[in-house]
Design a protein around this motif. Structure first.
Motif, PDB file in Angstrom:
ATOM      1  N   MET A  94      31.022   9.718   2.917  1.00 44.42           N
ATOM      2  CA  MET A  94      30.725   8.869   4.157  1.00 44.42           C
ATOM      3  C   MET A  94      29.993   7.562   4.056  1.00 44.42           C
ATOM      4  O   MET A  94      30.271   6.562   4.453  1.00 44.42           O
ATOM      5  N   ARG A  95      29.025   7.661   3.256  1.00 42.92           N
ATOM      6  CA  ARG A  95      28.276   6.424   2.602  1.00 42.92           C
ATOM      7  C   ARG A  95      29.040   5.631   1.952  1.00 42.92           C
ATOM      8  O   ARG A  95      29.020   4.253   2.083  1.00 42.92           O
ATOM      9  N   ASP A  96      29.761   6.049   1.071  1.00 47.87           N
ATOM     10  CA  ASP A  96      30.824   5.180   0.017  1.00 47.87           C
ATOM     11  C   ASP A  96      31.938   4.421   1.072  1.00 47.87           C
ATOM     12  O   ASP A  96      32.216   3.575   0.626  1.00 47.87           O
ATOM     13  N   ALA A  97      32.356   5.126   2.227  1.00 52.91           N
ATOM     14  CA  ALA A  97      33.332   4.885   3.136  1.00 52.91           C
ATOM     15  C   ALA A  97      32.749   3.858   4.300  1.00 52.91           C
ATOM     16  O   ALA A  97      33.491   3.254   4.952  1.00 52.91           O
ATOM     17  N   GLY A  98      31.443   3.861   4.297  1.00 48.34           N
ATOM     18  CA  GLY A  98      30.947   3.190   5.377  1.00 48.34           C
ATOM     19  C   GLY A  98      31.130   3.615   6.786  1.00 48.34           C
ATOM     20  O   GLY A  98      30.963   3.196   7.844  1.00 48.34           O
ATOM     21  N   VAL A  99      31.252   5.000   6.682  1.00 45.41           N
ATOM     22  CA  VAL A  99      31.232   5.877   8.041  1.00 45.41           C
ATOM     23  C   VAL A  99      30.098   6.391   8.262  1.00 45.41           C
ATOM     24  O   VAL A  99      29.578   7.185   7.558  1.00 45.41           O
ATOM     25  N   SER A 100      29.439   6.452   9.593  1.00 46.17           N
ATOM     26  CA  SER A 100      27.986   6.593   9.824  1.00 46.17           C
ATOM     27  C   SER A 100      28.003   8.051  10.647  1.00 46.17           C
ATOM     28  O   SER A 100      26.980   8.634  10.716  1.00 46.17           O
ATOM     29  N   ARG A 101      29.038   8.202  11.549  1.00 40.28           N
ATOM     30  CA  ARG A 101      28.963   9.082  12.696  1.00 40.28           C
ATOM     31  C   ARG A 101      29.307  10.618  11.925  1.00 40.28           C
ATOM     32  O   ARG A 101      30.360  10.753  11.776  1.00 40.28           O
ATOM     33  N   LEU A 102      28.297  11.499  12.229  1.00 41.88           N
ATOM     34  CA  LEU A 102      28.583  12.954  11.634  1.00 41.88           C
ATOM     35  C   LEU A 102      28.169  13.875  12.692  1.00 41.88           C
ATOM     36  O   LEU A 102      27.028  13.835  13.222  1.00 41.88           O
ATOM     37  N   GLU A 143      20.954  21.637   6.884  1.00 39.62           N
ATOM     38  CA  GLU A 143      20.469  21.145   7.697  1.00 39.62           C
ATOM     39  C   GLU A 143      19.278  20.137   7.462  1.00 39.62           C
ATOM     40  O   GLU A 143      19.112  18.993   7.706  1.00 39.62           O
ATOM     41  N   GLU A 144      18.634  20.523   6.040  1.00 42.73           N
ATOM     42  CA  GLU A 144      17.577  19.508   5.651  1.00 42.73           C
ATOM     43  C   GLU A 144      18.197  18.241   4.929  1.00 42.73           C
ATOM     44  O   GLU A 144      17.569  17.380   5.339  1.00 42.73           O
ATOM     45  N   GLN A 145      19.503  18.459   4.434  1.00 40.48           N
ATOM     46  CA  GLN A 145      20.099  17.287   3.861  1.00 40.48           C
ATOM     47  C   GLN A 145      20.612  16.336   4.939  1.00 40.48           C
ATOM     48  O   GLN A 145      20.453  15.214   4.846  1.00 40.48           O
ATOM     49  N   VAL A 146      21.043  16.874   5.900  1.00 43.47           N
ATOM     50  CA  VAL A 146      21.581  16.141   7.240  1.00 43.47           C
ATOM     51  C   VAL A 146      20.406  15.287   7.643  1.00 43.47           C
ATOM     52  O   VAL A 146      20.470  14.232   7.977  1.00 43.47           O
ATOM     53  N   ARG A 147      19.294  16.116   7.884  1.00 43.81           N
ATOM     54  CA  ARG A 147      18.062  15.319   8.654  1.00 43.81           C
ATOM     55  C   ARG A 147      17.659  14.261   7.811  1.00 43.81           C
ATOM     56  O   ARG A 147      17.075  13.577   8.300  1.00 43.81           O
ATOM     57  N   ALA A 148      17.639  14.524   6.453  1.00 46.34           N
ATOM     58  CA  ALA A 148      16.935  13.648   5.725  1.00 46.34           C
ATOM     59  C   ALA A 148      18.033  12.284   5.345  1.00 46.34           C
ATOM     60  O   ALA A 148      17.581  11.219   4.703  1.00 46.34           O
ATOM     61  N   ASP A 150      20.610   9.163   6.251  1.00 41.79           N
ATOM     62  CA  ASP A 150      20.573   7.712   7.209  1.00 41.79           C
ATOM     63  C   ASP A 150      21.501   7.533   7.990  1.00 41.79           C
ATOM     64  O   ASP A 150      21.729   6.579   8.670  1.00 41.79           O
ATOM     65  N   LEU A 151      22.491   8.837   7.914  1.00 41.57           N
ATOM     66  CA  LEU A 151      23.608   8.722   9.094  1.00 41.57           C
ATOM     67  C   LEU A 151      23.197   8.810  10.444  1.00 41.57           C
ATOM     68  O   LEU A 151      22.382   9.353  10.773  1.00 41.57           O
ATOM     69  N   ASP A 152      24.215   8.562  11.319  1.00 42.08           N
ATOM     70  CA  ASP A 152      24.181   8.991  12.879  1.00 42.08           C
ATOM     71  C   ASP A 152      24.505  10.409  12.774  1.00 42.08           C
ATOM     72  O   ASP A 152      25.706  10.434  13.690  1.00 42.08           O
ATOM     73  N   TRP A 153      23.683  11.588  12.673  1.00 46.21           N
ATOM     74  CA  TRP A 153      23.959  12.749  12.683  1.00 46.21           C
ATOM     75  C   TRP A 153      23.708  13.452  13.884  1.00 46.21           C
ATOM     76  O   TRP A 153      22.851  13.106  14.661  1.00 46.21           O
ATOM     77  N   THR A 154      24.633  14.488  14.304  1.00 44.89           N
ATOM     78  CA  THR A 154      24.174  15.412  15.396  1.00 44.89           C
ATOM     79  C   THR A 154      24.433  16.897  14.717  1.00 44.89           C
ATOM     80  O   THR A 154      25.402  17.076  14.289  1.00 44.89           O
ATOM     81  N   LEU A 155      23.339  17.713  14.666  1.00 43.78           N
ATOM     82  CA  LEU A 155      23.496  18.975  14.228  1.00 43.78           C
ATOM     83  C   LEU A 155      23.583  19.753  15.638  1.00 43.78           C
ATOM     84  O   LEU A 155      22.950  19.974  16.425  1.00 43.78           O
ATOM     85  N   VAL A 156      24.823  20.669  15.686  1.00 42.71           N
ATOM     86  CA  VAL A 156      25.206  21.347  16.817  1.00 42.71           C
ATOM     87  C   VAL A 156      24.827  22.857  16.565  1.00 42.71           C
ATOM     88  O   VAL A 156      25.603  23.623  15.890  1.00 42.71           O
ATOM     89  N   GLY A 157      23.873  23.383  16.861  1.00 41.87           N
ATOM     90  CA  GLY A 157      23.496  24.825  16.464  1.00 41.87           C
ATOM     91  C   GLY A 157      24.148  25.594  17.706  1.00 41.87           C
ATOM     92  O   GLY A 157      23.614  25.781  18.782  1.00 41.87           O
ATOM     93  N   ALA A 158      25.160  26.151  17.477  1.00 44.79           N
ATOM     94  CA  ALA A 158      25.816  26.992  18.211  1.00 44.79           C
ATOM     95  C   ALA A 158      25.316  28.525  18.423  1.00 44.79           C
ATOM     96  O   ALA A 158      24.652  28.907  17.581  1.00 44.79           O
ATOM     97  N   ALA A 159      25.219  29.151  19.503  1.00 43.68           N
ATOM     98  CA  ALA A 159      25.075  30.486  19.808  1.00 43.68           C
ATOM     99  C   ALA A 159      26.131  31.127  19.222  1.00 43.68           C
ATOM    100  O   ALA A 159      27.084  30.819  18.805  1.00 43.68           O
ATOM    101  N   ARG A 160      26.127  32.527  19.488  1.00 40.54           N
ATOM    102  CA  ARG A 160      27.187  33.472  18.957  1.00 40.54           C
ATOM    103  C   ARG A 160      28.453  32.890  19.397  1.00 40.54           C
ATOM    104  O   ARG A 160      28.707  32.892  20.667  1.00 40.54           O
ATOM    105  N   LEU A 161      29.365  32.834  18.494  1.00 40.40           N
ATOM    106  CA  LEU A 161      30.628  32.112  18.837  1.00 40.40           C
ATOM    107  C   LEU A 161      31.733  33.155  19.238  1.00 40.40           C
ATOM    108  O   LEU A 161      31.860  34.126  18.942  1.00 40.40           O
TER     109      LEU A 161
END
Length: 211
Positions: A94-102, A143-148, A150-161
């Motif tokens: 994503m960084r190489d491609a210039g894409v920020s939304r994850l 999750e630690e990597q995503v939080r650290a 600089d992307l526009d990230w959202t972590l979606v913690g789902a309950a039992r699927l």
């Protein structure tokens, strides 16, 4: 919008594909076996490759506006690096491609609820964490990597699927533990992700979702 999807052969990934295409998006997905993707559509391109192969990931991300990740191993108990290494390759591409939304799927039970929520705490602490110790460790690293990042990230913690239908009606808690986080359908997780693609209030946030 042109979207990149990872984990496209899993239950949540298939729901993301189905709803994204239904909403008029163009989708590029990665699969080790493209034939395992059960959807055919003129706006869907499935590239053969592995998320552990960075070149494969780059070919999917390049030219897209957002990335949705449903990478995972389900409820299997073995050690894995698909969450951390796979998502790491995705973020690098994503960084190489210039894409920020994850938007990336995680699970609500990877983090223990307060002890005051006796039933939820007991299930997570004494059942889920011992059974899923190894995959949970890799999920926390992801999750630690995503939080650290600089992307526009959202972590979606789902309950039992579950395999229930898409209702569009669910509860969400942002950057906090959701009370009564027992279950949610894969279809509704996909719905949440796709309806928050451009919602800046969810950027750099971890949410939990359940009924």
């Amino acid at each position: 919008m042109k979207l990149a999807v990872f984990g496209a052969t899993g239950g949540t990934g298939v729901e993301i594909l189905r709803q994204a295409l239904g909403a008029g998006h163009e989708v590029v997905a990665l699969a080790r076996d493209p034939g395992a993707v059960p959807i055919r559509d003129d706006r869907l391109t499935v590239r053969r490759g592995d998320v552990n192969d960075r070149d494969s990931v780059v070919s999917v991300v390049d030219g897209t506006a957002a990335v949705l990740s449903a990478l995972g191993i389900g409820y299997r108990r073995h050690a894995t690096t698909v969450y951390s290494a796979g998502t790491g390759n995705v973020m690098s591409a994503m960084r190489d491609a210039g894409v920020s939304r994850l938007l990336a799927v995680s699970t609500s039970s990877v983090h223990l609820p307060p002890r005051s929520r006796v039933a939820e705490y007991a299930v997570a602490r004494f059942v889920l964490h011992p059974l899923l110790k190894r995959p949970y460790a890799d999920m926390r690293l992801m999750e630690e990597q995503v939080r650290a990042s600089d992307l526009d990230w959202t972590l979606v913690g789902a309950a039992r699927l579950t395999n229930g239908r898409c209702t569009g009606r669910y509860r969400v808690a942002r950057d906090s533990k959701l009370r009564g986080c027992w279950s949610v359908s894969r279809a509704d997780v996909a719905h949440y992700m796709l309806t928050r693609l451009t919602d800046a209030t969810t950027y750099r946030s971890a949410v939990e979702i359940a009924y």
